[in-house]
Design a protein around this motif. Structure first.
Motif, mmCIF file in Angstrom:
data_model
loop_
_atom_site.group_PDB
_atom_site.id
_atom_site.type_symbol
_atom_site.label_atom_id
_atom_site.label_comp_id
_atom_site.label_asym_id
_atom_site.label_seq_id
_atom_site.Cartn_x
_atom_site.Cartn_y
_atom_site.Cartn_z
ATOM 1 N N PHE A 132 0.838 -1.191 0.000
ATOM 2 C CA PHE A 132 0.000 0.000 0.000
ATOM 3 C C PHE A 132 0.880 1.250 0.000
ATOM 4 N N ALA A 133 1.844 1.299 0.903
ATOM 5 C CA ALA A 133 2.742 2.459 0.997
ATOM 6 C C ALA A 133 3.557 2.623 -0.285
ATOM 7 N N LEU A 134 4.014 1.526 -0.843
ATOM 8 C CA LEU A 134 4.803 1.579 -2.076
ATOM 9 C C LEU A 134 4.000 2.204 -3.213
ATOM 10 N N PHE A 135 2.819 1.638 -3.476
ATOM 11 C CA PHE A 135 2.032 2.125 -4.612
ATOM 12 C C PHE A 135 1.442 3.509 -4.369
ATOM 13 N N TRP A 156 9.869 10.640 -4.321
ATOM 14 C CA TRP A 156 9.522 9.283 -3.932
ATOM 15 C C TRP A 156 10.425 8.756 -2.822
ATOM 16 N N VAL A 157 11.697 9.126 -2.857
ATOM 17 C CA VAL A 157 12.624 8.688 -1.810
ATOM 18 C C VAL A 157 12.139 9.172 -0.435
ATOM 19 N N ILE A 158 11.487 10.304 -0.404
ATOM 20 C CA ILE A 158 10.944 10.843 0.846
ATOM 21 C C ILE A 158 9.541 10.294 1.104
ATOM 22 N N ALA A 159 8.745 10.173 0.046
ATOM 23 C CA ALA A 159 7.339 9.779 0.193
ATOM 24 C C ALA A 159 7.160 8.349 0.696
ATOM 25 N N PHE A 160 7.989 7.422 0.250
ATOM 26 C CA PHE A 160 7.796 6.021 0.637
ATOM 27 C C PHE A 160 7.971 5.810 2.139
ATOM 28 N N PRO A 161 9.075 6.240 2.741
ATOM 29 C CA PRO A 161 9.160 6.051 4.194
ATOM 30 C C PRO A 161 8.110 6.847 4.962
ATOM 31 N N CYS A 162 7.760 8.030 4.445
ATOM 32 C CA CYS A 162 6.702 8.816 5.100
ATOM 33 C C CYS A 162 5.379 8.056 5.072
ATOM 34 N N ALA A 163 5.063 7.442 3.939
ATOM 35 C CA ALA A 163 3.817 6.674 3.836
ATOM 36 C C ALA A 163 3.815 5.501 4.814
ATOM 37 N N LEU A 164 4.958 4.857 4.984
ATOM 38 C CA LEU A 164 5.038 3.744 5.935
ATOM 39 C C LEU A 164 4.766 4.219 7.362
ATOM 40 N N VAL A 165 5.254 5.389 7.699
ATOM 41 C CA VAL A 165 5.097 5.919 9.052
ATOM 42 C C VAL A 165 3.700 6.502 9.269
ATOM 43 N N VAL A 166 3.181 7.199 8.278
ATOM 44 C CA VAL A 166 1.942 7.953 8.432
ATOM 45 C C VAL A 166 0.686 7.089 8.254
ATOM 46 N N THR A 167 0.747 6.040 7.467
ATOM 47 C CA THR A 167 -0.443 5.234 7.193
ATOM 48 C C THR A 167 -1.149 4.732 8.453
ATOM 49 N N PRO A 168 -0.448 4.167 9.441
ATOM 50 C CA PRO A 168 -1.172 3.727 10.649
ATOM 51 C C PRO A 168 -1.852 4.888 11.379
#
Length: 78
Positions: A11-14, A50-62
């Motif tokens: 989910f975070a990747l896409f 994207w290099v910034i967005a992917f880890p942010c998405a992993l952290v922010v999604t929960p």
């Protein structure tokens, strides 16, 4: 098919790929206009985003899921 345990990562990747691709294109166009080399500039901006967005998405999604759960109620009958 991948096991369901990979769903949060996928989910975070896409989501990060699609959002950073679209937003970097829009913002590059807004800031520079349709200049020569636009696609190259866009793809560079996308890579950085994207290099910034992917880890942010992993952290922010929960966190976002908890906020959405707090602001909504389950469907009737559940």
């Amino acid at each position: 098919m991948l096991p369901a345990r990979f769903a949060p990562w996928l989910f975070a990747l896409f989501m990060s790929l699609f959002m950073s691709f679209l937003m970097s294109g829009v913002l590059t166009l807004v800031n520079l206009g349709p200049v020569p080399g636009f696609v190259r500039l866009w793809l560079h901006a996308f890579g950085v985003a994207w290099v910034i967005a992917f880890p942010c998405a992993l952290v922010v999604t929960p966190l976002v899921r908890r906020i959405v759960t707090a602001l909504t109620r389950p469907p009737s009958g559940s």
